[in-house]
Design an enzyme around this catalytic site. Structure first.
Site, PDB file in Angstrom:
ATOM      1  N   ALA A 151     -22.282 -12.166 -18.280  1.00 19.94           N
ATOM      2  CA  ALA A 151     -22.070 -12.768 -16.964  1.00 19.94           C
ATOM      3  C   ALA A 151     -23.369 -13.216 -16.306  1.00 19.94           C
ATOM      4  CB  ALA A 151     -21.352 -11.774 -16.053  1.00 19.94           C
ATOM      5  N   HIS A 184     -24.421  -0.628 -22.319  1.00 20.79           N
ATOM      6  CA  HIS A 184     -23.001  -0.767 -22.721  1.00 20.79           C
ATOM      7  C   HIS A 184     -22.866  -1.033 -24.233  1.00 20.79           C
ATOM      8  CE1 HIS A 184     -23.959  -4.960 -21.791  1.00 20.79           C
ATOM      9  NE2 HIS A 184     -23.684  -4.832 -20.515  1.00 20.79           N
ATOM     10  N   ASP A 199     -19.862   0.339 -15.239  1.00 24.10           N
ATOM     11  CA  ASP A 199     -20.120  -1.105 -15.178  1.00 24.10           C
ATOM     12  C   ASP A 199     -19.083  -1.765 -14.270  1.00 24.10           C
ATOM     13  OD1 ASP A 199     -21.462  -3.474 -15.656  1.00 24.10           O
ATOM     14  OD2 ASP A 199     -20.654  -3.784 -17.663  1.00 24.10           O
TER      15      ASP A 199
END
Length: 383
Positions: A141, A216, A273
């Protein structure tokens, strides 16, 4: 700040539960043991039938309850903390998504103000910079036009503005100048590697130079191949901590079990997250400059359909990992408390129930639902 004696709880210590009382004085844990006596004027809270565990710490989150970290004022950040407290989180780091230098500095100023103010919920402990030193091919993103090659001077401008509050930063090892920058900054900030297609050798060099965490794990990274183990292979083989988003979407339950088997339960950090949509219905939201659509709790970029953060909370992560692995809470709790505290150097005062540590505590019932959250000895949420 009033002192309090928690009586008759099942207290989580040394990876096991045992009946005990916990005395809190001046915001610190002052005593742990059977049949403690309350000092004069001390509040007494009976926790019979309930469990008392160390407060959870979320190292990687972009918001919740309708608030996006990249647009959050200091008051907004406090509101995020109040939302987190309802879900067993007592401390968190705000993750600033790659943005313009001007907006990043504004976010840093807001975080500094929030950290200096009394918290009405989970305490903001520091800043996580997710970028801008990231690989465009695995940007997720991140706005590609704002990604940068290694620039220690830019980091130092940010850290100076933050007064040292940037505790955590995600970088891509293959970005130009990054191996040297990791070595230069490793003593100043906890470096995580992620958003990366780095080969095995480059990732291992980053780890040798001081990277301590993988961001992540398995998401937004080149995946394992038997001839090209890549960053994933380096993360699994080495002794670094591995973040994991255990919402059942970012990682299949089998992937969570494999990660735990490869790394051991002491090297996995359960993060959320989460984005501003956490705690809210499906709909249209923001993640930094991005438009995000949430359907059935699953957040994806409106433009590309790429997954964009989560709507996860840490109490749900606890229950999910128990369900994914078949392990009891005793095994899972460190992934949300002890391990994150150790990963960013906070374990001296947070992450476990020990005399002298901050009284950041959470009361759970038998269904692992949060009943009370205590931050610095003060109850900030009660069901």
């Amino acid at each position: 700040m009033s002192d309090v004696l928690f009586k008759n709880a099942q207290v989580y210590r040394d990876h096991a539960f045992a009946p005990a009382d916990v005395l809190v004085c001046g915001g610190k844990i002052d005593g742990i043991g059977p049949d403690l006596t309350a000092p004069a004027g001390c509040e007494v809270v009976d926790l019979a039938g309930l469990s008392l565990v160390p407060g959870f710490i979320d190292l990687h989150t972009h918001g919740g309850d309708g608030i996006d970290v990249n647009a959050a004022t200091a008051q907004d950040l406090d509101k995020i903390g109040a939302f987190f407290a309802r879900h067993g989180t007592t401390g968190w780091q705000c993750s600033i998504l790659t943005d313009t230098e001007e907006q990043t500095l504004w976010c840093i100023d807001q975080a500094k103000a929030a950290m200096a103010a009394p918290a009405s919920g989970a305490k903001l402990l520091g800043i996580h910079l997710e970028g801008p030193f990231l690989a465009p091919e695995y940007k997720g993103a991140m706005p590609e036009s704002l990604l940068r090659k290694g620039d220690a001077a830019l980091f130092h401008r940010y850290q100076q503005a933050a007064g040292g509050a940037i505790h955590y930063m995600t970088v891509s090892p293959e970005v130009e100048g990054m191996p040297e920058m990791i070595a230069q900054l490793a003593g100043e900030v906890t470096i995580a590697i992620g958003h990366s297609g780095a080969d095995y050798e480059t990732a291992m060099k980053a780890i040798a130079n001081g990277a301590k965490v993988c961001t992540h794990t398995f998401n937004a990274m080149g995946l394992f191949h038997q001839h090209r183990p890549g960053m994933m292979g380096a993360a699994l083989e080495s002794d670094i901590y591995c973040e994991a988003i255990c919402d059942g979407r970012h990682l299949h339950p089998g992937s969570v079990r494999m990660l735990l088997k490869c790394k051991g339960w002491d090297k996995v950090v359960a993060i959320t997250d989460s984005i501003q949509a956490a705690g809210l219905p499906d709909g249209h939201y923001k993640l930094g400059v991005n438009d995000v659509v949430v359907v059935d709790g699953d957040a994806k970029l409106a433009s590309t359909g790429v997954r964009a953060g989560s709507t996860l909370s840490q109490d749900t992560a606890l229950r999910n990992i128990m369900a994914f692995t078949g392990h009891p809470a005793e095994d899972v709790i460190p992934l949300l408390s002890e391990n994150p505290a150790k990963a960013v150097g906070l374990f001296g005062r947070k992450g476990s129930i020990e005399t002298g540590k901050d009284a950041d505590l959470v009361v759970y019932d038998s269904d692992w639902t949060v009943r009370r959250t205590i931050v610095g000895g003060a109850t900030v949420y009660q069901a």
